[in-house]
Structure formats: C-alpha cells, structure tokens
Scaffold this active site. Structure first.
Site, mmCIF file in Angstrom:
data_model
loop_
_atom_site.group_PDB
_atom_site.id
_atom_site.type_symbol
_atom_site.label_atom_id
_atom_site.label_comp_id
_atom_site.label_asym_id
_atom_site.label_seq_id
_atom_site.Cartn_x
_atom_site.Cartn_y
_atom_site.Cartn_z
ATOM 1 C CD GLU A 44 -3.190 -6.437 4.018
ATOM 2 O OE1 GLU A 44 -2.606 -5.347 3.895
ATOM 3 O OE2 GLU A 44 -3.372 -7.213 3.056
ATOM 4 C CD GLU A 75 -2.837 -1.283 2.322
ATOM 5 O OE1 GLU A 75 -4.074 -1.287 2.220
ATOM 6 O OE2 GLU A 75 -2.236 -1.435 3.402
#
Length: 267
Positions: free
Chosen positions: A141, A121
C-alpha cells in the site's frame, strides 16, 4: 465436494460456494481478469457467503481460496482512487475482514500466487494459511500513498514481530512462501497447485474434531493473545473445565479407552 449451494451469492461468477458432505465449505474468489482483486461487490459477496456458512449447521470448517492461480492480488485501485474517508465509512469497506475475524467457524486460506494488500489481510483474518511454494505475500500500500487498513499493521506485528512487519510494510516488497513460513505467517508450504488440496485435508481433519472443543480453543487463542498471561491462562482453564460438561468429552474419552473411533455430536 457436492454441487454448488444455490443462493444469491453463488449465482454470481466472482464468488462461488461449495459445501461438501464432510462438513467443509469452499469459498472461491473468481475474477481472473483482475487477478481476483477485491472490489466492493466481491467484498459484499464474501461477507454474505461467510455469514451464511456460519449459520449453516452442516458446515464445520470454511476454506477460502482464489481461482486462476491467484489468491487475491490486492484491492481494486480503480475503485479506491477517488474514495473519501466518508465513503469508506458509509460503504463499510472493512466489513468482510471483520466478518472473517469474527467467524464462528474455523477459516483456512489456500494461497496460490499473489496474496497482496487486501489479499494478504484477507489471509491474515483466517485461522490457518496453506501456501503453495510460489505464493507471494505483501503489503504494498505504501507504494500508492496509503497504508494497510484492514488488519495488516496489527496482524503482521503480532505474527512476525516489529522488525519483519515493518520491513514488509515500509518497503512494500513481497516475501515468498518459505520466508513467510519461517516468520510464522504461514501454517504450511506445499507444491504449486496443491494449496487447495492441502487446505481441504486440514479442514477435514478439523471438521472431524469435537465442535465444542474447536470453538473453545479458537476463542481462547483469539481472546488470550492480547491479554496479560495470567488472564489468558485463567480463560484457558475455565474453558478447559467447561468442556467436562459436554457429551463429546465423555464420548471422546470413552472411545479412546475402548479403542474405537469417536462419534462427536457437538453437545
């Protein structure tokens, strides 16, 4: 590059900043024992570093990289494990990603090794990504019971499309640099060990361009990507026209006609 800039950010080992005479700054994450995993301290230092560089008139382009053969292997799970929604809000755990997305200066990520979770990210918040052949990108995640929360779902969707983005996020499996390049996630792939050098070469090229035109292009791309096409085209046309009021437009065109290098002033 010149010697490190002396500031509170640079005095701490996890994040260092160097500003060169060529208008290029390098921000390096250096936490080797955790493969540069992001914790709150590093996020805060990165935020401060980028904000300071955006306010520095010497800096035209920022390169973000990691030391020790890794970019960022993810977000520090030890620190996140006991966090609550309230603590995320109070500690503004997404501030660094917002700061990068809103950077006034172009950002180039130089990726060696892992760019996973928050590291992926972080790269996605930059304008360009240079990846070494052995680099790995992923949003794992889901494997620890959560999901991307700092731009991964939306950035990957807009970059790779629904089917590739969901494959990455729902399986948690990483992809290599070549596949990432084929999906439009990476600007350029280079040999292992060369990512920073190639990112610096790109940065120097951009730093030599007229600053007002660089800013206008970035603004139109960022604001236009989610707007209807006709609205985005109008934004583009207005920005194009406004540049004809700049000294750099006149200098660039005169230099072209006179067959000499241009001397841009950012005015």
């Amino acid at each position: 590059m010149s010697a490190p800039v002396h500031s509170p950010v640079d005095d701490a080992a996890p994040v260092t900043v160097r500003v060169g005479d060529d208008g290029v700054a390098v921000v390096t994450i250096d936490r080797p024992r955790r493969r540069n995993a992001l914790n709150l301290d590093i996020k805060r230092r990165l935020t401060e570093a980028v904000q300071a560089l955006c306010a520095d008139s010497r800096v035209q382009v920022i390169v973000l990289t990691g030391a020790g053969g890794y970019f960022v292997a993810g977000t520090d799970i030890d620190e996140m494990a006991d966090m609550t929604p309230t603590s995320h809000t109070l500690q503004a755990t997404d501030q660094v990603f917002t700061t990068l997305r809103h950077s006034a200066k172009p950002l180039i990520a130089a990726i060696e090794g892992y760019a996973l979770g928050g590291g992926c990210e972080l790269a996605l918040a930059c304008d360009m990504i240079v990846a070494a052949e052995g680099a790995r990108f992923g949003q794992p995640e889901i494997k620890v019971g959560i999901m991307p929360g700092a731009g991964g779902t939306q950035r990957l969707l807009r970059t790779m499309g629904k089917y590739q983005a969901l494959r990455m996020m729902l399986t948690g499996e990483p992809i290599g640099a070549r596949e990432a390049h084929a999906c439009g996630l990476v600007s350029e792939v280079c040999a292992d060990g060369d990512a920073l050098a190639r990112a610096l070469a790109l940065a120097r090229t951009v730093a030599a361009m007229p600053p007002l035109a660089v800013r206008a292009i970035r603004e139109v791309v960022q604001q236009g990507q989610d707007a209807p096409l006709e609205t985005a085209l109008l934004l583009e046309r207005k920005a194009f026209q406004l540049l004809f009021d700049s000294r750099d437009q006149r200098e660039g065109m005169r230099a072209f006609l006179e067959k000499r290098p241009p001397r841009y002033e950012g005015q």
